[in-house]
Motif scaffolding. Structure first.
Motif, PDB file in Angstrom:
ATOM      1  N   LEU A 112       0.823  -1.200   0.000  1.00 29.11           N
ATOM      2  CA  LEU A 112       0.000   0.000   0.000  1.00 29.11           C
ATOM      3  C   LEU A 112       0.865   1.261   0.000  1.00 29.11           C
ATOM      4  CD1 LEU A 112      -2.896  -1.021   2.403  1.00 29.11           C
ATOM      5  CD2 LEU A 112      -3.133  -0.402  -0.005  1.00 29.11           C
ATOM      6  N   GLN A 113       1.963   1.239   0.734  1.00 26.34           N
ATOM      7  CA  GLN A 113       2.871   2.382   0.708  1.00 26.34           C
ATOM      8  C   GLN A 113       3.413   2.625  -0.699  1.00 26.34           C
ATOM      9  OE1 GLN A 113       5.987   1.922   3.639  1.00 26.34           O
ATOM     10  NE2 GLN A 113       4.820   3.040   5.165  1.00 26.34           N
ATOM     11  N   THR A 114       3.815   1.543  -1.369  1.00 27.39           N
ATOM     12  CA  THR A 114       4.326   1.658  -2.737  1.00 27.39           C
ATOM     13  C   THR A 114       3.260   2.254  -3.646  1.00 27.39           C
ATOM     14  OG1 THR A 114       5.742  -0.279  -2.399  1.00 27.39           O
ATOM     15  CG2 THR A 114       5.312   0.380  -4.674  1.00 27.39           C
ATOM     16  N   ALA A 115       2.051   1.702  -3.578  1.00 24.80           N
ATOM     17  CA  ALA A 115       0.969   2.157  -4.448  1.00 24.80           C
ATOM     18  C   ALA A 115       0.561   3.595  -4.141  1.00 24.80           C
ATOM     19  CB  ALA A 115      -0.234   1.226  -4.300  1.00 24.80           C
ATOM     20  N   GLU A 116       0.513   3.956  -2.870  1.00 27.62           N
ATOM     21  CA  GLU A 116       0.122   5.312  -2.495  1.00 27.62           C
ATOM     22  C   GLU A 116       1.158   6.342  -2.941  1.00 27.62           C
ATOM     23  OE1 GLU A 116      -2.923   6.624  -0.643  1.00 27.62           O
ATOM     24  OE2 GLU A 116      -3.247   4.979  -2.052  1.00 27.62           O
ATOM     25  N   ALA A 117       2.425   5.976  -2.927  1.00 26.54           N
ATOM     26  CA  ALA A 117       3.463   6.882  -3.432  1.00 26.54           C
ATOM     27  C   ALA A 117       3.288   7.106  -4.932  1.00 26.54           C
ATOM     28  CB  ALA A 117       4.845   6.309  -3.140  1.00 26.54           C
ATOM     29  N   ILE A 118       2.929   6.057  -5.655  1.00 26.48           N
ATOM     30  CA  ILE A 118       2.666   6.176  -7.093  1.00 26.48           C
ATOM     31  C   ILE A 118       1.435   7.040  -7.341  1.00 26.48           C
ATOM     32  CG2 ILE A 118       1.984   4.865  -9.155  1.00 26.48           C
ATOM     33  CD1 ILE A 118       3.659   2.510  -7.977  1.00 26.48           C
ATOM     34  N   ARG A 119       0.384   6.829  -6.551  1.00 28.42           N
ATOM     35  CA  ARG A 119      -0.853   7.603  -6.713  1.00 28.42           C
ATOM     36  C   ARG A 119      -0.613   9.074  -6.398  1.00 28.42           C
ATOM     37  NH1 ARG A 119      -6.816   7.390  -4.031  1.00 28.42           N
ATOM     38  NH2 ARG A 119      -5.800   6.551  -2.177  1.00 28.42           N
ATOM     39  N   ALA A 120       0.190   9.343  -5.361  1.00 27.35           N
ATOM     40  CA  ALA A 120       0.464  10.726  -4.972  1.00 27.35           C
ATOM     41  C   ALA A 120       1.182  11.504  -6.065  1.00 27.35           C
ATOM     42  CB  ALA A 120       1.281  10.747  -3.689  1.00 27.35           C
ATOM     43  N   ASP A 121       1.923  10.791  -6.914  1.00 28.14           N
ATOM     44  CA  ASP A 121       2.645  11.443  -8.002  1.00 28.14           C
ATOM     45  C   ASP A 121       1.809  11.574  -9.271  1.00 28.14           C
ATOM     46  OD1 ASP A 121       4.836  11.893  -6.457  1.00 28.14           O
ATOM     47  OD2 ASP A 121       6.067  10.267  -7.284  1.00 28.14           O
ATOM     48  N   GLY A 122       0.543  11.184  -9.206  1.00 29.98           N
ATOM     49  CA  GLY A 122      -0.382  11.425 -10.314  1.00 29.98           C
ATOM     50  C   GLY A 122      -0.282  10.470 -11.484  1.00 29.98           C
ATOM     51  N   HIS A 123       0.235   9.281 -11.261  1.00 25.00           N
ATOM     52  CA  HIS A 123       0.355   8.305 -12.345  1.00 25.00           C
ATOM     53  C   HIS A 123      -0.999   7.649 -12.643  1.00 25.00           C
ATOM     54  CE1 HIS A 123       4.651   8.651 -12.749  1.00 25.00           C
ATOM     55  NE2 HIS A 123       4.820   8.459 -11.454  1.00 25.00           N
ATOM     56  N   PRO A 124      -1.150   7.029 -13.820  1.00 24.13           N
ATOM     57  CA  PRO A 124      -2.419   6.357 -14.173  1.00 24.13           C
ATOM     58  C   PRO A 124      -2.802   5.289 -13.160  1.00 24.13           C
ATOM     59  CG  PRO A 124      -0.964   6.521 -16.082  1.00 24.13           C
ATOM     60  CD  PRO A 124      -0.153   6.952 -14.897  1.00 24.13           C
ATOM     61  N   ASP A 125      -4.100   5.007 -13.086  1.00 26.84           N
ATOM     62  CA  ASP A 125      -4.554   4.079 -12.046  1.00 26.84           C
ATOM     63  C   ASP A 125      -4.010   2.667 -12.241  1.00 26.84           C
ATOM     64  OD1 ASP A 125      -6.180   3.354 -14.202  1.00 26.84           O
ATOM     65  OD2 ASP A 125      -8.070   3.637 -13.131  1.00 26.84           O
ATOM     66  N   TRP A 126      -3.746   2.248 -13.503  1.00 31.31           N
ATOM     67  CA  TRP A 126      -3.161   0.919 -13.701  1.00 31.31           C
ATOM     68  C   TRP A 126      -1.739   0.847 -13.140  1.00 31.31           C
ATOM     69  CZ3 TRP A 126       1.279   1.325 -16.384  1.00 31.31           C
ATOM     70  CH2 TRP A 126       1.402   2.352 -17.334  1.00 31.31           C
ATOM     71  N   PHE A 127      -1.039   1.974 -13.130  1.00 29.44           N
ATOM     72  CA  PHE A 127       0.294   2.050 -12.535  1.00 29.44           C
ATOM     73  C   PHE A 127       0.170   1.899 -11.012  1.00 29.44           C
ATOM     74  CE2 PHE A 127       4.509   4.605 -13.233  1.00 29.44           C
ATOM     75  CZ  PHE A 127       5.165   3.831 -12.281  1.00 29.44           C
ATOM     76  N   VAL A 128      -0.834   2.554 -10.432  1.00 24.13           N
ATOM     77  CA  VAL A 128      -1.083   2.435  -8.993  1.00 24.13           C
ATOM     78  C   VAL A 128      -1.379   0.981  -8.631  1.00 24.13           C
ATOM     79  CG1 VAL A 128      -2.557   3.175  -7.075  1.00 24.13           C
ATOM     80  CG2 VAL A 128      -1.958   4.806  -8.899  1.00 24.13           C
ATOM     81  N   LEU A 129      -2.230   0.329  -9.413  1.00 27.33           N
ATOM     82  CA  LEU A 129      -2.568  -1.073  -9.162  1.00 27.33           C
ATOM     83  C   LEU A 129      -1.329  -1.961  -9.262  1.00 27.33           C
ATOM     84  CD1 LEU A 129      -4.671  -3.291  -8.675  1.00 27.33           C
ATOM     85  CD2 LEU A 129      -5.021  -3.379 -11.156  1.00 27.33           C
ATOM     86  N   THR A 130      -0.463  -1.674 -10.222  1.00 29.47           N
ATOM     87  CA  THR A 130       0.770  -2.449 -10.372  1.00 29.47           C
ATOM     88  C   THR A 130       1.626  -2.351  -9.118  1.00 29.47           C
ATOM     89  OG1 THR A 130       0.749  -2.075 -12.764  1.00 29.47           O
ATOM     90  CG2 THR A 130       2.838  -2.767 -11.789  1.00 29.47           C
ATOM     91  N   GLY A 131       1.719  -1.140  -8.561  1.00 35.61           N
ATOM     92  CA  GLY A 131       2.455  -0.984  -7.311  1.00 35.61           C
ATOM     93  C   GLY A 131       1.852  -1.782  -6.184  1.00 35.61           C
TER      94      GLY A 131
END
Length: 292
Positions: A112-131
């Motif tokens: 979740l930390q990995t994914a939330e860091a990706i989401r905070a940087d505004g990346h596409p949602d599939w990138f967030v899911l990958t994290g």
């Protein structure tokens, strides 16, 4: 194919499977931060045995082309469990190991930390899911797989092992180095044949890629499949097997890597607050249940 039977020490050379990721941090510190001293990572009372070195000795000895094909034939049947993705993540959480003195977060919190860091940087949602799911393949440990066949730097099998892979001296113990089919630069492959035609060493990356390959965008699949392929995305050791398209896709692997390695924090995410968002995200891209 011959059967492989390993002793307890060969199955678990590391104190925890996350110890491998900490070793990667030592080799590849964040470009914006000073390298962390090795003694800052580990403070075990009995450090006489270099467990990471033992880990790679076993990994490099046993990760042969034949071994990889055997594991693919076994695990890619996906006939062990079927459950929702969130349930698989909770299943992964049973890997929590009290021996890690660096961080108290469990597997789900780290992801979740990995994914939330990706989401905070505004990346596409599939990138967030990958994290969020990128380490889900570590459930292999819960099916009795040896640690060195779950985590570790990945590399091609079926051709010569690069001297830019960590601890390359241990490949002298691998029978493929004495097999004329596999010990040349290209081995069983052709120049620039493309990584999709190359067998990688067995572990959680390849397992999860095969599990999700029909559901996620291609950049996400490259991130999942090759995020531990450090001898290429950090050392550029296997460009002779790659197509131009592979090289373009590896820009996504490089973009993902800092989130994987450098997002650990002692502050735990609030799982109950984040769960609805991630369940909706899972439902958008993945089936209701996934087979392990």
């Amino acid at each position: 194919m011959k059967a492989y039977d390993f002793s307890g020490e060969e199955l678990r050379p590391l104190q925890s499977i996350e110890q491998w990721e900490d070793d990667v941090l030592l080799r590849y510190p964040d470009a914006g931060e000073p390298a962390k001293a090795k003694e800052e990572f580990r403070n075990y009372e009995n450090p006489g045995r270099d467990t990471v070195r033992d880990f790679y000795r076993l990994n490099h000895t046993y990760q042969t082309y034949e071994f990889v094909q055997q594991k693919r034939a076994d695990f890619l049947r996906f006939n062990r469990k079927e459950m929702p993705v969130w349930g698989a993540m909770e299943f992964l959480n049973t890997l929590v190991d009290d021996s890690d003195p660096d961080i108290d977060l469990d597997q789900l919190q780290h992801l979740l930390q990995t994914a939330e860091a990706i989401r905070a940087d505004g990346h596409p949602d599939w990138f967030v899911l990958t994290g969020f799911i990128h380490d889900m393949g570590k459930v292999l440990c819960l099916f009795g797989e040896a640690q060195w066949a779950v985590v570790g730097d990945t590399f091609p099998v079926g051709c010569a092992f690069s001297d830019r892979i960590v601890y390359p001296e241990f490949f002298a113990l691998n029978p493929d180095t004495r097999d004329e089919r596999y010990n040349s630069k290209y081995g069983i492959y052709r120049p620039n044949c493309g990584l999709d035609n190359v067998s990688m060493s067995w572990g959680h990356d390849e397992y999860l890629y095969q599990m999700t390959k029909n559901y996620l965008p291609e950049p996400a699949l490259y991130m999942i499949r090759y995020h531990s392929f450090y001898s290429q995305h950090r050392e550029h050791a296997y460009e002779h097997l790659m197509t131009n398209h592979d090289k373009e896709m590896f820009e996504w692997v490089k973009k993902f890597n800092p989130y994987d390695l450098y997002s650990k924090s002692p502050k735990p995410p609030v799982i109950s607050e984040l769960k609805p968002y991630y369940e909706d995200l899972i439902a958008k891209y993945l089936p209701a249940t996934i087979r392990l």
